[in-house]
Design an enzyme around this catalytic site. Structure first.
Site, PDB file in Angstrom:
ATOM      1  N   LEU A  93       0.690  31.478 -42.330  1.00 46.16           N
ATOM      2  CA  LEU A  93      -0.103  31.601 -41.109  1.00 46.16           C
ATOM      3  C   LEU A  93       0.724  32.307 -40.038  1.00 46.16           C
ATOM      4  CD1 LEU A  93      -1.581  27.973 -40.886  1.00 46.16           C
ATOM      5  CD2 LEU A  93      -2.577  29.960 -42.029  1.00 46.16           C
ATOM      6  N   GLU A  94       0.219  33.420 -39.543  1.00 42.07           N
ATOM      7  CA  GLU A  94       0.867  34.119 -38.426  1.00 42.07           C
ATOM      8  C   GLU A  94      -0.071  33.983 -37.248  1.00 42.07           C
ATOM      9  OE1 GLU A  94       1.257  36.256 -35.618  1.00 42.07           O
ATOM     10  OE2 GLU A  94       0.636  37.952 -36.857  1.00 42.07           O
ATOM     11  N   LEU A  95       0.325  33.165 -36.240  1.00 42.92           N
ATOM     12  CA  LEU A  95      -0.634  32.685 -35.265  1.00 42.92           C
ATOM     13  C   LEU A  95      -0.369  33.096 -33.825  1.00 42.92           C
ATOM     14  CD1 LEU A  95      -1.026  29.055 -36.683  1.00 42.92           C
ATOM     15  CD2 LEU A  95      -2.382  31.090 -37.225  1.00 42.92           C
ATOM     16  N   PHE A 113      -3.174  34.235 -43.497  1.00 36.13           N
ATOM     17  CA  PHE A 113      -4.086  34.383 -42.364  1.00 36.13           C
ATOM     18  C   PHE A 113      -3.300  34.845 -41.145  1.00 36.13           C
ATOM     19  CE2 PHE A 113      -5.686  32.544 -38.382  1.00 36.13           C
ATOM     20  CZ  PHE A 113      -6.930  33.160 -38.309  1.00 36.13           C
TER      21      PHE A 113
END
Length: 471
Positions: A213-215, A190
């Site tokens: 997760l790259e947030l 995501f």
């Protein structure tokens, strides 16, 4: 269609893909390279249509930015994986064992789910796919509903270049995204906000699905007192104006020495005037993605001003600083920024740059460490001792010294966050490892010698154990 029906339909697609993955067996080197090459062909043979779709979705998007970030950079990532996957696939043999043989088998995970965002619709779909395909997996892709024309074109193109059992595209709104993230993938990727990332991780946890997760978050820029401020602000604004600052790695606030504000404003205005003689009619300047995001950014400016900030419009004096019709916002500095302001509490994702000052450069380390760990940190300094202190005493997904975002285009570096800015990393070999199961394999020797120490009666070997521990 009800939520239950949608979920069942998605689950059926995934189940069918999983079954096909098992029946077909591990992807060969030739198949992996073929999938990577078809990905490259898809982009190269359709880049004009994709760039136009992205521009239509944004209202206006710089063609140069689309070709550079979404086409050229992505093709290079895919080509890098194609050229190195044979080496990455090799089993790692464990040396120095007495008796059994042991090695690490690089095994595909299976079917990987990818939820890609709107800001770089091609790069952040096919970037993860470079690692997914190199690792021998198949994938389901859920592109963003905020770029519907691009997502629809992408779905059509993928249908032409790929079999549905290799790569399937799921279109739909946020509700479909929620259903998608609840599927029992073998891995889920995501890219998006920290807030949504928490929901994705919570949904994945129900099926114990591992996540990447790259947030994003608030990536700081710190300028050492002795460093040339003009150079620092030019390199910072280069990225802050690229895609109108709608980048997860975009600088989110700037920290400079007290007393340098006037010099900062002067240098920033000169750079923007040189780069963008106009904003509203400039084909090189990108619009904000939607009315909602545009209004959010205007609210951040107004809130900061109401709470004591000085707003500096860096755009041309004969133009408005922002226009709701074009959704173009000129670069703005927000001087005297404080933690009470909303602009310092959330990721900006736009061409607004809060500015804070410090008494001593080392105070910036304390400030950064008091907040969530950022996706990247940027430190401008020619002092090697200061550089070392900053590297060792701050934690971020990446750190760039004397530039901004340079690391993202270096394929051999991992790309990912830490803490609130993300989990896991990909790009190059790191993507291959992220989407591969490193399976331990042991083949016992014919005499089974290493097994004998576990076999009763134990009395004969007890003395050997005591001798080892007493030594």
């Amino acid at each position: 269609m009800s939520a239950t029906q949608a979920h069942n339909e998605l689950r059926t697609i995934l189940t069918t893909m999983k079954r096909a993955s098992i029946q077909n067996g591990p992807a060969t080197l030739a198949m992996r390279q073929d999938r990577l090459q078809r990905s490259i062909r898809l982009i190269k043979e359709n880049y004009s249509a994709l760039a136009q779709a992205m521009s239509d979705d944004f209202g206006h998007r710089s063609t140069y930015q689309s070709l550079l970030a979404d086409m050229v950079t992505t093709v290079k990532m895919l080509q890098h994986a194609h050229d190195h996957v044979e080496q990455w696939m090799q089993p790692k043999v464990i040396e120095g064992l007495d008796g059994p043989e042991a090695w690490i088998e690089q095994q595909p995970l299976g079917v990987v789910g990818i939820i890609s965002p709107w800001n770089f619709p091609i790069n952040l779909a096919f970037g993860p796919l470079a690692g997914v395909f190199a690792a021998g997996n198949t994938a389901m892709l859920k592109p963003s509903e905020l770029t519907p024309l691009t997502s629809e074109l992408l779905a059509d193109l993928i249908g032409r270049y790929f079999d549905p059992m290799e790569l399937e595209v799921v279109l739909g709104d946020a509700d479909v995204g929620r259903q998608f993230s609840a599927l029992p993938f073998d891995h889920l990727v995501f890219t998006g906000s920290t807030t949504v990332g928490k929901h994705v991780m919570r949904a994945a946890a129900e099926n114990l699905v591992p996540v990447t997760l790259e947030l994003g978050g608030k990536s700081p820029v710190v300028v050492d007192e002795a460093f040339d401020l003009s150079t620092a602000i030019e390199r910072t604004l280069t990225i802050k104006t690229f895609n109108a600052g709608q980048i997860c790695l975009s600088p989110d606030y700037l920290m400079i020495a007290q007393g340098k504000e006037e010099q900062l404003v002067s240098s920033a205005k000169a750079f923007i005037e040189q780069s963008f003689a106009q904003i509203q009619e400039n084909a090189d300047y990108t619009s904000i993605i939607s009315d909602r995001h545009y209004q959010r950014l205007i609210h951040l400016l107004n809130d900061a001003q109401e709470k004591g900030a000085t707003i500096v419009n860096l755009g041309p004096q004969d133009e408005p600083g922002f226009d709701a019709q074009t959704r173009k916002i000129a670069p703005h500095l927000v001087l005297n920024a404080t933690q009470e302001m909303a602009i310092m509490q959330e990721e900006i994702f736009g061409p607004l740059l809060p500015v804070m000052t410090y008494d001593h450069w080392a105070d910036t380390i304390d400030f950064i460490n008091q907040n969530d760990r950022p996706l990247a940190a940027y430190f401008f300094s020619d002092n090697k001792e200061h550089q070392t202190q900053f590297v060792q005493n701050t934690t971020s997904g990446a750190l760039v010294i004397n530039d901004v975002m340079t690391h993202a285009s270096i394929d051999d570096l991992p790309f990912g966050g830490v803490g609130a800015s993300g989990i896991g990393a990909y790009h190059g070999e790191h993507g291959f490892r992220q989407f591969t199961h490193a399976k331990a394999v042991v083949r016992q020797s014919e005499d089974g010698a290493s097994n004998l120490r576990l076999r009763a009666p134990y009395q004969d070997n007890l003395g050997l154990l005591k001798a080892f521990l007493d030594a």
